[in-house]
Motif scaffolding. Structure first.
Motif, PDB file in Angstrom:
ATOM      1  N   ALA A 239       0.832  -1.342   0.075  1.00 40.28           N
ATOM      2  CA  ALA A 239      -0.077  -0.084  -0.145  1.00 40.28           C
ATOM      3  C   ALA A 239       0.932   1.299   0.081  1.00 40.28           C
ATOM      4  N   PRO A 240       1.892   1.239   0.717  1.00 43.52           N
ATOM      5  CA  PRO A 240       2.694   2.560   0.703  1.00 43.52           C
ATOM      6  C   PRO A 240       3.275   3.134  -0.745  1.00 43.52           C
ATOM      7  N   TRP A 241       3.576   2.106  -1.534  1.00 41.87           N
ATOM      8  CA  TRP A 241       3.790   2.222  -2.855  1.00 41.87           C
ATOM      9  C   TRP A 241       2.746   3.371  -3.593  1.00 41.87           C
ATOM     10  N   LEU A 242       1.496   3.151  -3.171  1.00 42.45           N
ATOM     11  CA  LEU A 242       0.697   4.163  -3.847  1.00 42.45           C
ATOM     12  C   LEU A 242       0.574   5.562  -3.737  1.00 42.45           C
ATOM     13  N   LEU A 243       1.594   5.896  -2.668  1.00 38.00           N
ATOM     14  CA  LEU A 243       1.844   7.354  -2.455  1.00 38.00           C
ATOM     15  C   LEU A 243       2.922   8.037  -3.402  1.00 38.00           C
ATOM     16  N   LEU A 244       3.612   7.080  -4.025  1.00 41.40           N
ATOM     17  CA  LEU A 244       4.562   7.756  -4.645  1.00 41.40           C
ATOM     18  C   LEU A 244       4.046   8.463  -5.985  1.00 41.40           C
ATOM     19  N   PRO A 245       3.248   8.102  -6.527  1.00 45.02           N
ATOM     20  CA  PRO A 245       2.609   9.031  -7.865  1.00 45.02           C
ATOM     21  C   PRO A 245       2.659  10.697  -7.288  1.00 45.02           C
ATOM     22  N   ALA A 246       2.276  10.852  -5.998  1.00 47.19           N
ATOM     23  CA  ALA A 246       2.134  12.252  -5.527  1.00 47.19           C
ATOM     24  C   ALA A 246       3.414  13.045  -5.679  1.00 47.19           C
ATOM     25  N   LEU A 247       4.492  12.296  -5.441  1.00 43.48           N
ATOM     26  CA  LEU A 247       5.851  13.083  -5.548  1.00 43.48           C
ATOM     27  C   LEU A 247       6.122  13.891  -6.706  1.00 43.48           C
ATOM     28  N   SER A 248       5.625  13.688  -8.069  1.00 46.23           N
ATOM     29  CA  SER A 248       5.813  14.376  -8.868  1.00 46.23           C
ATOM     30  C   SER A 248       5.234  15.824  -8.775  1.00 46.23           C
ATOM     31  N   PRO A 249       3.872  15.775  -8.678  1.00 47.45           N
ATOM     32  CA  PRO A 249       3.145  17.259  -8.438  1.00 47.45           C
ATOM     33  C   PRO A 249       3.889  17.918  -7.178  1.00 47.45           C
ATOM     34  N   VAL A 250       4.242  17.246  -6.300  1.00 50.23           N
ATOM     35  CA  VAL A 250       4.843  17.874  -4.987  1.00 50.23           C
ATOM     36  C   VAL A 250       6.078  18.700  -5.620  1.00 50.23           C
ATOM     37  N   LEU A 251       6.859  17.950  -6.243  1.00 51.25           N
ATOM     38  CA  LEU A 251       8.116  18.569  -6.469  1.00 51.25           C
ATOM     39  C   LEU A 251       8.010  19.717  -7.585  1.00 51.25           C
ATOM     40  N   TYR A 252       7.208  19.484  -8.491  1.00 55.19           N
ATOM     41  CA  TYR A 252       6.992  20.371  -9.343  1.00 55.19           C
ATOM     42  C   TYR A 252       6.329  21.713  -8.868  1.00 55.19           C
ATOM     43  N   SER A 253       5.298  21.692  -7.648  1.00 57.27           N
ATOM     44  CA  SER A 253       4.781  22.637  -7.037  1.00 57.27           C
ATOM     45  C   SER A 253       5.758  23.340  -6.218  1.00 57.27           C
ATOM     46  N   TRP A 254       6.747  22.638  -5.561  1.00 56.15           N
ATOM     47  CA  TRP A 254       7.913  23.157  -4.685  1.00 56.15           C
ATOM     48  C   TRP A 254       8.859  23.848  -5.687  1.00 56.15           C
ATOM     49  N   PHE A 255       9.095  23.460  -6.715  1.00 51.63           N
ATOM     50  CA  PHE A 255      10.065  24.454  -7.626  1.00 51.63           C
ATOM     51  C   PHE A 255       9.288  25.627  -7.974  1.00 51.63           C
ATOM     52  N   LEU A 256       8.018  25.247  -8.405  1.00 57.98           N
ATOM     53  CA  LEU A 256       7.260  26.881  -8.706  1.00 57.98           C
ATOM     54  C   LEU A 256       7.399  27.764  -7.610  1.00 57.98           C
ATOM     55  N   GLN A 257       7.029  27.301  -6.275  1.00 57.28           N
ATOM     56  CA  GLN A 257       6.785  28.016  -5.326  1.00 57.28           C
ATOM     57  C   GLN A 257       8.183  28.797  -4.912  1.00 57.28           C
ATOM     58  N   ALA A 258       9.354  28.122  -5.124  1.00 54.93           N
ATOM     59  CA  ALA A 258      10.632  28.620  -4.951  1.00 54.93           C
ATOM     60  C   ALA A 258      10.965  29.952  -6.060  1.00 54.93           C
ATOM     61  N   ARG A 259      10.526  29.808  -7.219  1.00 54.50           N
ATOM     62  CA  ARG A 259      10.728  30.645  -8.256  1.00 54.50           C
ATOM     63  C   ARG A 259       9.585  31.762  -8.264  1.00 54.50           C
ATOM     64  N   THR A 260       8.306  31.551  -7.916  1.00 56.13           N
ATOM     65  CA  THR A 260       7.189  32.454  -7.984  1.00 56.13           C
ATOM     66  C   THR A 260       6.532  32.797  -6.642  1.00 56.13           C
ATOM     67  N   GLY A 261       6.783  32.199  -5.678  1.00 48.68           N
ATOM     68  CA  GLY A 261       6.202  32.440  -4.353  1.00 48.68           C
ATOM     69  C   GLY A 261       4.655  31.748  -4.228  1.00 48.68           C
ATOM     70  N   ASP A 262       4.385  30.848  -5.351  1.00 51.18           N
ATOM     71  CA  ASP A 262       3.083  30.418  -5.510  1.00 51.18           C
ATOM     72  C   ASP A 262       2.993  28.983  -5.712  1.00 51.18           C
TER      73      ASP A 262
END
Length: 400
Positions: A239-262
């Motif tokens: 079951a914990p494997w099913l959390l892995l797909p969330a990693l991609s959007p989280v990393l992308y949102s983190w990148f955008l927040q670092a550059r835009t604050g959003d």
């Protein structure tokens, strides 16, 4: 006189039959037939693109056609190219810059792949077409195997792929767009889930989430499929494997927040550039209907909005059939997709999204196996629309 007994036969242990894994890449005869069909349709699309260069030049008096790859460099391709070439925020530009192109609305999976392939394929357009060509081959193989998993007929895989490759928006599987790459990740992920290989399914779904937001809907369907099929404690350890797909959007949102604050910069870019702010489903339908039939737009755009309405109705019918047959994971994937597409100001790119509804193509194949005239009608009526959409797209008009 004694007679010696006949020699005792030597027992040779039988070699157990080896079951070819669902994700195996060694093609069976049925797979080779699917790949041959895929290659033939690619030749047809490339031939159409070549003819478009000569028949529809931008200058009516031109004596020479445009470059060989120019028909494929349309619309969203420009955004992917700019991201691959310059990144998301070149030279400190961004949403705060006048005339900004809202490129952060596009997820990084395809541009990163494009940049990687460009290191060995110097021409950007050729690199994009190569990605879609290879990814499309993987996708149709996976789709055929999913179909054979659900349908007992030996022709099920080939027939399912035929419906997909001759669908109205099939040109986008060949263009340098995200559809082929997404399917090349999402469909093997679904195959892995059918085989209870949850780590492989999660990794592939994670990669799919980096290509299109639809990957999140795939992840939800995989999670529901897991819940419905996990029978014992050993199965639940995955079951914990099913959390892995969330990693991609989280990393992308983190990148955008670092550059835009959003943290939601990608969503806000969609709202600015494509009117993808939330509206009630009935309002979205009404706005699309007005655009299609209200005489507010040129006929070419109006026709495309009519196609949006028809595609949305197709999705609703598909959802109803999946619910009726209690195909709950596929129904969840479909309803999430329809909700995302059907709650903007108006519908955008719903016809293209039909390419990602693999239950639709399997359902059509199943129907045609029971009623052969369905395939005949599809080939005679629906498939020619694919040429119309292809010519529309390849000449730079809005399509799909």
């Amino acid at each position: 006189m004694s007679v010696s007994a006949p020699p005792r036969p030597v027992e040779v242990p039988l070699r157990p039959a080896v079951r070819r894994p669902v994700l195996g890449w060694r093609p069976a005869p049925a797979d080779r037939e699917v790949l041959w069909l895929y290659l033939l349709t690619r030749v047809g699309l490339w031939t159409t693109a070549g003819a478009v260069r000569w028949l529809f030049p931008s200058d009516g008096q031109a004596r020479e056609p445009k470059s060989l790859l120019s028909p494929w460099q349309q619309w969203d391709w420009v955004h992917y190219l700019h991201i691959a070439e310059d990144g998301y925020f070149p030279g400190q530009a961004g949403p705060w810059t006048a005339g900004w192109d809202n490129r952060e609305a596009f997820l990084p999976g395809f541009p990163l792949t494009l940049r990687a392939v460009h290191t060995v394929v110097p021409d950007w357009a050729a690199a994009g077409l190569l990605i879609s060509f290879v990814a499309g081959g993987v996708a149709v193989l996976a789709l055929a195997r999913i179909a054979r998993h659900h349908l007992p007929d030996p022709d099920a895989g080939r027939r399912t792929v035929l419906f997909l490759l001759l669908s109205p928006c099939a040109v986008f599987l060949a263009a340098g767009y995200t559809e082929a790459l997404f399917l090349a990740l999402a469909l093997p992920a679904w195959l892995a889930a059918q085989n209870r290989n949850w780590p492989a399914a999660a990794v592939l779904a994670c990669l799919a989430c980096s290509v299109r937001v639809t990957g999140l809907f795939l992840a939800a369907a995989l999670a529901l499929h897991f819940v419905l099929t996990a029978r014992d404690r050993r199965a639940w350890r995955s079951a914990p494997w099913l959390l892995l797909p969330a990693l991609s959007p989280v990393l992308y949102s983190w990148f955008l927040q670092a550059r835009t604050g959003d943290w939601m910069a990608w969503k806000h870019a969609q709202e600015r550039g494509w009117y993808r702010d939330f509206h009630a489903p009935w309002d979205a339908w009404a706005n699309t209907w007005e655009a299609a039939f209200g005489g507010l737009h040129p006929t070419g755009y109006a026709l495309m909005w009519q196609a949006e309405l028809l595609a949305m109705l197709t999705g609703v019918v598909l959802l109803a059939l999946l619910v009726r047959r209690r195909r709950w994971p596929e129904a969840l994937y479909t309803v999430l997709t329809l909700w995302a597409l059907g709650t903007s100001y108006w519908y955008t790119s719903v016809p293209r999204s039909t390419l990602l509804w693999w239950p639709l193509w399997i359902g059509l194949a199943s129907w045609s196996l029971r009623r052969p005239q369905v395939l005949t009608a599809y080939l005679c009526v629906v498939a020619p629309l694919g040429t119309v959409v292809a010519v529309t797209f390849l000449t730079g008009r809005w399509a799909g």
